[in-house]
Motif scaffolding. Structure first.
Motif, PDB file in Angstrom:
ATOM      1  N   ASP A   1       6.104  -1.150 -13.920  1.00  0.00           N
ATOM      2  CA  ASP A   1       7.293  -1.189 -13.053  1.00  0.00           C
ATOM      3  C   ASP A   1       6.956  -1.625 -11.622  1.00  0.00           C
ATOM      4  OD1 ASP A   1       7.537   2.402 -12.391  1.00  0.00           O
ATOM      5  OD2 ASP A   1       5.855   1.027 -12.438  1.00  0.00           O
ATOM      6  N   LEU A   2       6.177  -2.674 -11.520  1.00  0.00           N
ATOM      7  CA  LEU A   2       5.897  -3.266 -10.205  1.00  0.00           C
ATOM      8  C   LEU A   2       6.871  -4.414  -9.982  1.00  0.00           C
ATOM      9  CD1 LEU A   2       2.020  -3.532 -10.023  1.00  0.00           C
ATOM     10  CD2 LEU A   2       3.488  -1.912  -8.887  1.00  0.00           C
TER      11      LEU A   2
ATOM     12  N   GLY B   1      -3.667   9.412 -11.652  1.00  0.00           N
ATOM     13  CA  GLY B   1      -4.893   8.667 -11.447  1.00  0.00           C
ATOM     14  C   GLY B   1      -4.780   7.174 -11.608  1.00  0.00           C
ATOM     15  N   LYS B   2      -3.808   6.692 -12.379  1.00  0.00           N
ATOM     16  CA  LYS B   2      -3.780   5.259 -12.645  1.00  0.00           C
ATOM     17  C   LYS B   2      -2.535   4.616 -12.054  1.00  0.00           C
ATOM     18  CE  LYS B   2      -1.924   5.965 -17.287  1.00  0.00           C
ATOM     19  NZ  LYS B   2      -0.656   5.275 -17.189  1.00  0.00           N
ATOM     20  N   LEU B   3      -2.609   3.312 -11.854  1.00  0.00           N
ATOM     21  CA  LEU B   3      -1.485   2.584 -11.271  1.00  0.00           C
ATOM     22  C   LEU B   3      -0.454   2.263 -12.343  1.00  0.00           C
ATOM     23  CD1 LEU B   3      -3.355  -0.011  -9.071  1.00  0.00           C
ATOM     24  CD2 LEU B   3      -2.099   1.957  -8.285  1.00  0.00           C
TER      25      LEU B   3
ATOM     26  N   PHE C   1       0.831  -1.196   0.000  1.00  0.00           N
ATOM     27  CA  PHE C   1       0.000   0.000   0.000  1.00  0.00           C
ATOM     28  C   PHE C   1       0.868   1.250   0.000  1.00  0.00           C
ATOM     29  CE2 PHE C   1      -2.442   3.239   2.366  1.00  0.00           C
ATOM     30  CZ  PHE C   1      -3.486   3.384   1.474  1.00  0.00           C
ATOM     31  N   LYS C   2       1.954   1.230   0.802  1.00  0.00           N
ATOM     32  CA  LYS C   2       2.859   2.385   0.819  1.00  0.00           C
ATOM     33  C   LYS C   2       3.579   2.537  -0.508  1.00  0.00           C
ATOM     34  CE  LYS C   2       3.683   2.828   5.703  1.00  0.00           C
ATOM     35  NZ  LYS C   2       4.645   2.741   6.793  1.00  0.00           N
ATOM     36  N   GLU C   3       3.998   1.416  -1.114  1.00  0.00           N
ATOM     37  CA  GLU C   3       4.667   1.488  -2.411  1.00  0.00           C
ATOM     38  C   GLU C   3       3.726   2.053  -3.479  1.00  0.00           C
ATOM     39  OE1 GLU C   3       7.891   0.682  -3.517  1.00  0.00           O
ATOM     40  OE2 GLU C   3       8.242   0.844  -1.373  1.00  0.00           O
ATOM     41  N   MET C   4       2.470   1.638  -3.441  1.00  0.00           N
ATOM     42  CA  MET C   4       1.504   2.151  -4.421  1.00  0.00           C
ATOM     43  C   MET C   4       1.305   3.650  -4.226  1.00  0.00           C
ATOM     44  SD  MET C   4       0.276   0.165  -6.615  1.00  0.00           S
ATOM     45  CE  MET C   4       1.023  -1.400  -6.952  1.00  0.00           C
TER      46      MET C   4
ATOM     47  N   LYS D   1       3.449   5.715  -3.016  1.00  0.00           N
ATOM     48  CA  LYS D   1       4.667   6.376  -3.474  1.00  0.00           C
ATOM     49  C   LYS D   1       4.699   6.451  -4.994  1.00  0.00           C
ATOM     50  CE  LYS D   1       7.860   4.547  -0.656  1.00  0.00           C
ATOM     51  NZ  LYS D   1       9.132   3.870  -0.409  1.00  0.00           N
ATOM     52  N   LYS D   2       4.284   5.357  -5.666  1.00  0.00           N
ATOM     53  CA  LYS D   2       4.398   5.302  -7.115  1.00  0.00           C
ATOM     54  C   LYS D   2       3.305   6.119  -7.806  1.00  0.00           C
ATOM     55  CE  LYS D   2       6.683   0.877  -7.578  1.00  0.00           C
ATOM     56  NZ  LYS D   2       7.753   1.045  -8.540  1.00  0.00           N
ATOM     57  N   MET D   3       2.159   6.276  -7.151  1.00  0.00           N
ATOM     58  CA  MET D   3       1.075   6.986  -7.821  1.00  0.00           C
ATOM     59  C   MET D   3       1.388   8.477  -7.949  1.00  0.00           C
ATOM     60  SD  MET D   3      -2.447   5.182  -6.632  1.00  0.00           S
ATOM     61  CE  MET D   3      -3.515   6.307  -7.484  1.00  0.00           C
TER      62      MET D   3
END
Length: 52
Positions: A47-48, A41-43, A30-33, A35-37
């Motif tokens: 690069d996951l 608006g989109k994921l 959740f923290k990585e998402m 940070k990356k967002m």
């Protein structure tokens, strides 16, 4: 409840460990998402990558 079998306590301990690891992984991803967002608006699905 000392009359309960050791197998029961082992099962409880294993379930506790599994739920703890799952919770930690959820918090990490959740923290990585977040940070990356970065306000987009989109994921970013390309690069996951795992960081061990």
């Amino acid at each position: 409840m000392p009359q309960m079998s050791p197998m029961w306590w082992s099962l409880l301990f294993i379930l506790f460990l599994l739920s703890y690891v799952t919770m930690m992984m959820n918090i990490y991803f959740f923290k990585e998402m977040k940070k990356k967002m970065n306000g987009k608006g989109k994921l970013p699905l390309k690069d996951l990558n795992w960081k061990w």
